[in-house]
Design a protein around this motif. Structure first.
Motif, short mmCIF file in Angstrom:
data_model
loop_
_atom_site.label_atom_id
_atom_site.label_comp_id
_atom_site.label_asym_id
_atom_site.label_seq_id
_atom_site.Cartn_x
_atom_site.Cartn_y
_atom_site.Cartn_z
N UNK A 1 28.49 54.69 31.03
CA UNK A 1 29.09 54.89 32.09
C UNK A 1 28.69 56.32 32.96
N UNK A 2 28.41 56.07 34.04
CA UNK A 2 27.98 57.27 35.13
C UNK A 2 29.15 57.32 36.09
N UNK A 3 29.42 58.60 36.52
CA UNK A 3 30.13 58.77 37.69
C UNK A 3 31.57 59.04 37.46
N UNK A 4 31.80 58.62 36.25
CA UNK A 4 33.50 58.86 35.86
C UNK A 4 33.43 60.00 34.85
N UNK A 5 34.51 60.80 34.49
CA UNK A 5 34.72 61.86 33.34
C UNK A 5 36.34 61.76 33.16
N UNK A 6 36.65 62.39 31.98
CA UNK A 6 37.89 62.58 31.57
C UNK A 6 38.84 63.49 32.77
N UNK A 7 39.97 62.71 32.95
CA UNK A 7 40.87 63.29 33.88
C UNK A 7 40.83 62.94 35.37
N UNK A 8 39.60 62.00 35.64
CA UNK A 8 39.64 61.39 37.06
C UNK A 8 40.69 60.31 37.05
N UNK A 9 41.37 60.47 38.51
CA UNK A 9 42.40 59.53 38.68
C UNK A 9 41.79 58.24 39.29
N UNK A 10 42.41 56.98 38.86
CA UNK A 10 41.78 56.05 39.14
C UNK A 10 42.75 54.80 39.34
N UNK A 11 42.44 53.97 40.05
CA UNK A 11 43.03 52.56 40.25
C UNK A 11 42.18 51.43 40.35
N UNK A 12 42.62 50.41 39.99
CA UNK A 12 41.95 49.00 39.83
C UNK A 12 42.29 47.73 39.50
N UNK B 1 38.49 52.32 41.05
CA UNK B 1 38.21 53.04 42.44
C UNK B 1 38.74 54.65 42.04
N UNK B 2 38.29 55.34 42.73
CA UNK B 2 38.98 56.79 42.59
C UNK B 2 40.40 56.75 43.36
N UNK C 1 42.83 25.14 51.99
CA UNK C 1 41.98 25.44 50.91
C UNK C 1 43.06 26.40 50.02
N UNK C 2 42.74 26.42 48.74
CA UNK C 2 43.24 27.23 47.65
C UNK C 2 42.25 28.25 47.29
N UNK C 3 42.74 29.49 46.90
CA UNK C 3 42.00 30.36 46.17
C UNK C 3 42.39 31.20 45.53
N UNK C 4 41.48 31.97 44.44
CA UNK C 4 42.04 32.88 43.48
C UNK C 4 41.61 34.25 43.93
N UNK C 5 42.24 35.38 43.74
CA UNK C 5 41.83 36.79 44.12
C UNK C 5 40.68 37.21 43.20
N UNK C 6 39.66 37.93 43.70
CA UNK C 6 38.67 38.23 43.01
C UNK C 6 38.46 39.85 42.91
N UNK C 7 38.37 40.62 41.75
CA UNK C 7 38.19 42.11 41.98
C UNK C 7 37.03 42.33 42.94
N UNK C 8 37.18 43.56 43.81
CA UNK C 8 36.34 43.85 44.76
C UNK C 8 36.73 45.37 44.95
N UNK C 9 35.77 46.20 44.53
CA UNK C 9 36.02 47.67 44.76
C UNK C 9 35.80 48.17 46.13
N UNK C 10 34.63 47.74 46.72
CA UNK C 10 34.43 47.85 48.13
C UNK C 10 35.93 47.56 49.15
N UNK D 1 38.94 47.24 47.94
CA UNK D 1 40.13 48.15 47.40
C UNK D 1 39.88 49.25 48.10
N UNK D 2 38.65 50.05 48.34
CA UNK D 2 38.61 51.28 48.72
C UNK D 2 39.12 51.37 50.34
#
Length: 314
Positions: A80-91, A114-115, A258-267, A269-270
């Motif tokens: 894992x790159x770019x994250x460390x202990x204590x970082x506030x996150x949501x997703x 996402x941060x 049409x129907x759809x199901x949500x997909x995770x997308x960090x872009x 979400x940001x």
């Protein structure tokens, strides 16, 4: 640590608070100490044995529900790159089969996060990812909503709906939504141009020639909304249980649906988090519950007519 599990399908009383060993993050994972976890209709539908998630997990019970969280990282796995202990996150987390959000600590793939902006409260924004992404993708990925178009949102005061009203209004659409009389002022404050009070009138009697419909209710309401569309209009429906019936009726009438199901997308979400941080949109929390009161949260959601979101705060 403590977590909520579904040991068997049933009503809200089947939810159990259990002690579990602290999980260690694997390759590409982080462990998040959960400050808030969103409660969504897909959670109680799964708990009751309905829908595609329930079908996928029925041989893997007990199972921990919850597909959206906010909190702080307290352990980082290998690779894992770019994250460390204590970082506030949501997703979004573990969608659609792993789940895991209803817990004091949960494992999340690092690339799902996402941060969390400093201006937003971790104790609340666990209620954002799944609901807001469902609204965003319905409007822009599936309907291709354009400024100036006339849009109907069925169920505008709920978790997904209250985001959809705001996003569509910000985008310059003319927003019509259904709601109860008690929610009319709330919906106008969110940006709705017109509110159809479903307690007093039928949407197909007052709406016509629309460019788009975002159906968050399904069933007979979704079918009735097909008649509000103009010649080139399109409806997209979220509830998976009734999606096929609505699409079949639309095909008979020569209407796009049409129907759809949500997909995770960090872009995406940001982008949403930036809107919230600028106060160009807001998360409305109807109620917050301790983790041990997850059953009460589900009963509240089961009753319907929840304004905005419910969250658990472990």
């Amino acid at each position: 640590m403590r977590q909520i599990v579904i040991p068997e399908f049933g009503d809200a009383s089947v939810l159990e608070l259990r002690e579990a060993a602290l999980p260690e993050p694997g390759e590409g994972q982080v462990r998040v100490r959960v400050a808030s976890a969103g409660v969504n209709p897909i959670d109680f539908k799964t708990r009751s044995g309905q829908g595609f998630v329930a079908n996928a997990i029925r041989d893997h019970l007990p199972w921990v529900p919850g597909f959206e969280v906010a909190g702080t990282i307290d352990a980082v796995g290998a690779g894992v790159d770019g994250w460390q202990k204590g970082d506030p996150v949501v997703g979004m987390t573990g969608f659609p089969r792993a789940g895991g959000g209803y817990a004091e600590q949960t494992l999340v793939r690092a690339d799902e996060l996402c941060r969390a902006p400093e201006g937003l409260k971790l104790e609340e924004i666990g209620g954002v990812p799944l609901a807001a992404l469902t609204a965003w993708q319905g409007l822009f990925s599936h309907l291709g909503l354009q400024p100036g178009q006339k849009l109907l949102i069925l169920g505008g005061a709920g978790g997904v709906g209250h985001f959809a009203v705001q996003f569509a209004a910000q985008h310059g659409a003319h927003v019509v939504t259904t709601g109860s009389g008690a929610n009319e002022d709330f919906l106008h404050q969110l940006g709705a141009d017109d509110v159809v009070n479903y307690e007093q009138e039928d949407v197909h009697d007052v709406c016509y020639g629309l460019d788009a419909v975002l159906d968050l209710v399904g069933g007979e309401a979704g079918k009735a909304a097909l008649s509000t569309l103009g010649e080139h209009g399109k409806l997209v429906t979220v509830p998976t249980v009734t999606a096929q019936a609505i699409k079949d009726l639309a095909a008979e009438k020569g209407i796009q649906a049409a129907g759809y199901v949500v997909e995770p997308d960090t872009d995406q979400l940001e982008e949403i988090l930036a809107l919230l941080n600028r106060r160009d949109a807001e998360l409305h929390i109807s109620a917050a519950f301790p983790l041990g009161d997850a059953a009460a949260a589900h009963r509240r959601q089961d009753d319907g007519h929840v304004r905005g979101k419910l969250v658990l705060q472990p």
